[in-house]
Design a protein around this motif. Structure first.
Motif: not given
Length: 388
Positions: A110-113, A120-126
């Motif tokens: 299962h992938a988690v967030e 200086g960058n912000k990235k949200t991914f699974f």
């Protein structure tokens, strides 16, 4: 007749062949239809037979393995049966429409967030990676040796994990600082009192410092001094301060009527192998003794002017006496009968009139000397008499 007979025979044969062809064509369709139906029924029988058979399947979810028994023959139905959900970002080892066979092994991660902040960058991914390092590698973020990672690279990933990458840079800065010189003043007995002379010109030194500065994401967080070295020593400026008293003027002292009786001026005298003419002769002079110590001068060894006379000269036994300058000028030589040749270099608050304080180094001897009266003193002048 023969021709007609042949024609009849031909027509009968043609009718028989036409009937056979029609029968074959019509029954061929029936044969094909029967074959298709037979195959379909066989397939359905096999499917029914296979679908109702128990199958043992190993299911691994996020590293946890369990063995289940099922009659399902499609993987998606098996997962629904086991209440196992598969999201869009999850990894599964088999397609959802794959047939389930006895002994199959299905692996699901299962992938988690995860949210990563870096540069200086912000990235949200699974992601299905298991550690912080795996997530960093997946985003292809390059780390330097000094960079800080929070949580640590070995920390496990959980849902909503926040990862921060702090870039750490170290810079070194060198600065130069002037070292001021000190001004040192020394007494010079050969320089007139009140005069000053530069003996050594002062020079500034050079001090070099090296600092280590640490920046995190471009902001200075620490600065420390790591080396400090004197490249050039400073040179003290030395100034000589004159202490030489002006030579007293030779004056002819006037005498009272009583003094005139006691004074014999410009008379040649021979004493202790010396011949001299006295400017005047003092009678009934009282002698006392003193030292450079605290009892006589109030000064202790180590004090600034310890052992220094009023004329600026250093006290010396067999040489120095203290006088009343109104009677004997400072710097003049005298001959004290029974004592010898001395020089008037010092004064004293109790030395008035015909009194002379004779310097000795020993305090015990000075005390023993006491007070002596009735001495004759020949006042000679500023020049020391020579031996005859």
């Amino acid at each position: 007749m023969g021709m007609f007979h042949l024609k009849d025979t031909h027509e009968k044969r043609s009718s028989s062949m036409s009937f056979a062809l029609r029968w074959k064509h019509e029954n061929l369709r029936l044969i094909l239809l029967s074959a298709v139906i037979s195959i379909a029924m066989t397939f359905m029988f096999l499917v029914l037979l296979y679908g109702t058979a128990d199958k043992s399947v190993s299911v691994v979810v996020n590293g946890q393995e369990s063995v289940v028994t099922t009659k399902q023959w499609v993987l998606e139905r098996l997962l629904d049966e086991q209440d196992i959900s598969v999201g869009a970002y999850d990894d599964i080892s088999l397609p959802l429409n794959a047939a389930v066979r006895d002994g199959d092994r299905v692996v699901i991660d299962h992938a988690v967030e995860v949210t990563v902040t870096a540069d200086g960058n912000k990235k949200t991914f699974f992601t299905t990676e298991k550690t912080v390092k795996g997530a960093i590698d997946e985003l292809k973020i390059t780390l330097a040796e000094q960079d800080k990672i929070n949580p640590a690279l070995t920390a496990p990933l959980e849902s909503k994990t926040q990862i921060a990458v702090v870039r750490v840079n170290t810079e070194f800065k060198t600065t130069q600082h002037k070292v001021p010189f000190q001004v040192v003043k020394t007494k010079d007995p050969n320089l007139a009192e009140g005069k000053e002379k530069v003996v050594t010109v002062g020079k500034e030194g050079l001090l070099v410092k090296q600092f280590e500065k640490v920046f995190e994401d471009g902001s200075l967080v620490s600065e420390k001094l790591i080396t400090k070295k004197v490249e050039t020593d400073s040179v003290n400026q030395v100034i000589a301060v004159g202490t030489k008293k002006p030579e007293p003027k030779v004056t002819v002292l006037s005498a009272s009527a009583d003094e005139k009786k006691e004074t014999q001026s410009a008379k040649s005298v021979s004493k202790d192998g010396m011949s001299f003419k006295a400017q005047k002769v003092l009678k009934n002079v009282t002698l006392t003794a003193y030292t450079a110590g605290e009892a006589s001068t109030g000064k202790k060894k180590g004090d600034k002017y310890y052992g220094i006379t009023a004329s600026g000269a250093k006290v010396k036994e067999g040489h120095t006496i203290a006088v009343d300058p109104k009677v004997i000028p400072l710097g003049w030589w005298v001959y004290i009968e029974g004592i010898g040749l001395r020089r008037a270099e010092d004064t004293g608050g109790a030395i008035k009139g015909n009194k002379i304080d004779v310097y000795f180094e020993s305090e015990s001897y000075a005390k023993k000397f006491g007070r002596k009266k009735g001495y004759t003193v020949h006042v000679l002048g500023p020049n020391k008499p020579k031996s005859s």
